[in-house]
Each structure stands twice: as structure tokens, then as C-alpha cells.
Design an enzyme around this catalytic site. Sequence first.
Site, PDB file in Angstrom:
ATOM      1  N   ASP A   1     -59.494-112.033 -46.437  1.00 59.08           N
ATOM      2  CA  ASP A   1     -58.956-110.881 -47.178  1.00 59.08           C
ATOM      3  C   ASP A   1     -59.795-109.624 -46.981  1.00 59.08           C
ATOM      4  OD1 ASP A   1     -61.119-111.855 -48.669  1.00 59.08           O
ATOM      5  OD2 ASP A   1     -60.005-112.054 -50.550  1.00 59.08           O
TER       6      ASP A   1
ATOM      7  N   ASP B   1     -67.159-107.832 -46.558  1.00 61.33           N
ATOM      8  CA  ASP B   1     -68.013-106.939 -47.340  1.00 61.33           C
ATOM      9  C   ASP B   1     -69.432-106.983 -46.744  1.00 61.33           C
ATOM     10  OD1 ASP B   1     -68.528-105.255 -49.540  1.00 61.33           O
ATOM     11  OD2 ASP B   1     -69.042-106.931 -50.841  1.00 61.33           O
TER      12      ASP B   1
ATOM     13  N   LYS C   1     -65.083-103.382 -45.192  1.00 64.01           N
ATOM     14  CA  LYS C   1     -65.966-102.371 -45.788  1.00 64.01           C
ATOM     15  C   LYS C   1     -67.213-102.279 -44.920  1.00 64.01           C
ATOM     16  CE  LYS C   1     -65.065-103.648 -50.613  1.00 64.01           C
ATOM     17  NZ  LYS C   1     -65.724-103.919 -51.900  1.00 64.01           N
TER      18      LYS C   1
ATOM     19  N   PHE D   1     -64.496-101.202 -55.140  1.00 71.69           N
ATOM     20  CA  PHE D   1     -63.921-102.496 -55.491  1.00 71.69           C
ATOM     21  C   PHE D   1     -62.401-102.403 -55.566  1.00 71.69           C
ATOM     22  CE2 PHE D   1     -62.883-106.341 -57.686  1.00 71.69           C
ATOM     23  CZ  PHE D   1     -63.775-107.240 -57.113  1.00 71.69           C
TER      24      PHE D   1
ATOM     25  N   ARG E   1     -54.332-110.719 -58.290  1.00 71.20           N
ATOM     26  CA  ARG E   1     -54.018-111.132 -56.918  1.00 71.20           C
ATOM     27  C   ARG E   1     -52.561-110.838 -56.563  1.00 71.20           C
ATOM     28  NH1 ARG E   1     -58.284-114.210 -54.873  1.00 71.20           N
ATOM     29  NH2 ARG E   1     -59.314-115.631 -56.321  1.00 71.20           N
TER      30      ARG E   1
HETATM   31  P1  IMP Z   1     -68.982-111.066 -48.025  1.00 74.28           P
HETATM   32  O1  IMP Z   1     -69.554-112.410 -47.711  1.00 74.28           O
HETATM   33  O2  IMP Z   1     -69.939-110.211 -48.808  1.00 74.28           O
HETATM   34  O3  IMP Z   1     -68.445-110.350 -46.827  1.00 74.28           O
HETATM   35  O4  IMP Z   1     -67.878-111.382 -49.073  1.00 74.28           O
HETATM   36  C1  IMP Z   1     -66.576-111.224 -48.904  1.00 74.28           C
HETATM   37  C2  IMP Z   1     -65.877-111.791 -50.133  1.00 74.28           C
HETATM   38  O5  IMP Z   1     -66.255-111.071 -51.316  1.00 74.28           O
HETATM   39  C3  IMP Z   1     -64.399-111.616 -49.978  1.00 74.28           C
HETATM   40  O6  IMP Z   1     -63.817-112.734 -49.370  1.00 74.28           O
HETATM   41  C4  IMP Z   1     -63.951-111.418 -51.405  1.00 74.28           C
HETATM   42  O7  IMP Z   1     -63.701-112.666 -52.001  1.00 74.28           O
HETATM   43  C5  IMP Z   1     -65.115-110.774 -52.100  1.00 74.28           C
HETATM   44  N1  IMP Z   1     -64.956-109.297 -52.196  1.00 74.28           N
HETATM   45  C6  IMP Z   1     -65.707-108.360 -51.589  1.00 74.28           C
HETATM   46  N2  IMP Z   1     -65.298-107.113 -51.897  1.00 74.28           N
HETATM   47  C7  IMP Z   1     -64.243-107.261 -52.718  1.00 74.28           C
HETATM   48  C8  IMP Z   1     -63.356-106.325 -53.380  1.00 74.28           C
HETATM   49  O8  IMP Z   1     -63.446-105.088 -53.260  1.00 74.28           O
HETATM   50  N3  IMP Z   1     -62.383-106.878 -54.149  1.00 74.28           N
HETATM   51  C9  IMP Z   1     -62.235-108.226 -54.308  1.00 74.28           C
HETATM   52  N4  IMP Z   1     -63.020-109.129 -53.701  1.00 74.28           N
HETATM   53  C10 IMP Z   1     -64.023-108.654 -52.912  1.00 74.28           C
HETATM   54 MG    MG Z   2     -62.628-114.210 -50.053  1.00 75.03          MG
END
Ligand code: IMP
Ligand code: MG
Length: 171
Positions: A96, A99, A127, A148, A161
Site C-alpha cells: 500500500d 515509508d 513517501k 499521514f 480502510r
Molecule cells: P515502512 O516499513 O516504514 O516502509 O512501513 C510501511 C507501512 O507503514 C505501510 O505498509 C503501512 O502499513 C504503514 N504506513 C506508513 N505510512 C502510512 C500512512 O500514511 N498511512 C497509513 N499507513 C501508513
Molecule cells: Mg502495510
Amino acid sequence: MAQTTLITRAQIDRRVAEMGQEITRDFAGQDAIALCVLKGAVFFCTDLMRSIASDIALDFIQVSSYGNEKYSSGVVTILKEPQLEMRGKAVLIVEDIVDSGLSMREVHRYIEGRGASMVKTATFLDKPASRKVDFKPDYIGFSIEPQFVIGYGLDFAEKYRNLPDVQVLTG
Ligand code: IMP
Ligand code: MG
């Protein structure tokens, strides 16, 4: 809580169709699997698969990410393993949002370790300014600022969701 629309349903539909065409070209002739990262990517993944013109199997993986505010090592645990044989397959990991990049880096490594012949990653949202580890998705729906967002699968504490578009929580 106030919400403002960031990406409309029409923009999503248009972009997902374009991504499907690109993926159809890149995966031509391959034995392909779409690996949907639970739970947020379910919505994007089902739309994306319907925009892919060639045959592609579906499987799921679930990871729990302990964000690196807590652990600088960024521990990613696999909660649900894929069921299909990945060896020799062309795997499209479908997420999805990317980050910090930790979750996707680990899922990518894990699938490579299962012997996939090709591993590509498609994320609905990216992002790039929030990245903590070097990770670049192969297909990106939309790049957004570090804010967010909710909707189209993305949750805040398991809510929102089912919103049809992408919104920013503003307070
Ligand atoms: P990462 O390992 O930090 O890249 O985490 C990614 C995960 O964090 C995604 O799969 C989402 O579940 C959650 N996440 C990160 N940013 C957002 C956001 O803006 N809204 C909702 N979930 C987010
Ligand atoms: Mg996720």
C-alpha cells in the site's frame, strides 16, 4: 477528525490502469505471482490485478513492522508466510505505501531467499522523503509528501480502510 481528499477515485483508477499496462509488458511470458502485503494492499492489489492483461497468481504475506522509533535495527517479523511455491517464479510484491522502506526491503529479501527468478515491487503510494533505508519500488502509483494518509486500504488504527479515495488526516 477532519479529512481532506488528496487523491481522487478517478485519479486512482487512471493510474492503476497505467501501472497494469506497464506490469503486463514487464511480466510478459513469465510465470507470475502477485504477492499482496496484508492488510492495507488488498484494495490496491485487486484493482491492479484486474488491470494486468496476462495470467497472474495471487498470494498473501503479512509482516509486522516495529518502526525504527523503537528499534534502530528495524525488526520486521513475518506473521503470515506465502503458500505458493516461489522458486523460479516472477513475483510482484504489492504494497500500500512505502515509508521508511524497512518492510519492503525485508519482504524483498525474503522472497529472493525463496528462490524467485524475478522480484519486482509495486506500491500504491510512496513517501520518498521518509526513507530510512535505501529502497526503490519498481512501480509507484503516487509519490506524496511525508504526511499521514488514510483510505483505499490505508488505515489509522484499523479505521478508514474502506474510504474509496485517499485522504489526509488533519487534526
Ligand atoms: P515502512 O516499513 O516504514 O516502509 O512501513 C510501511 C507501512 O507503514 C505501510 O505498509 C503501512 O502499513 C504503514 N504506513 C506508513 N505510512 C502510512 C500512512 O500514511 N498511512 C497509513 N499507513 C501508513
Ligand atoms: Mg502495510
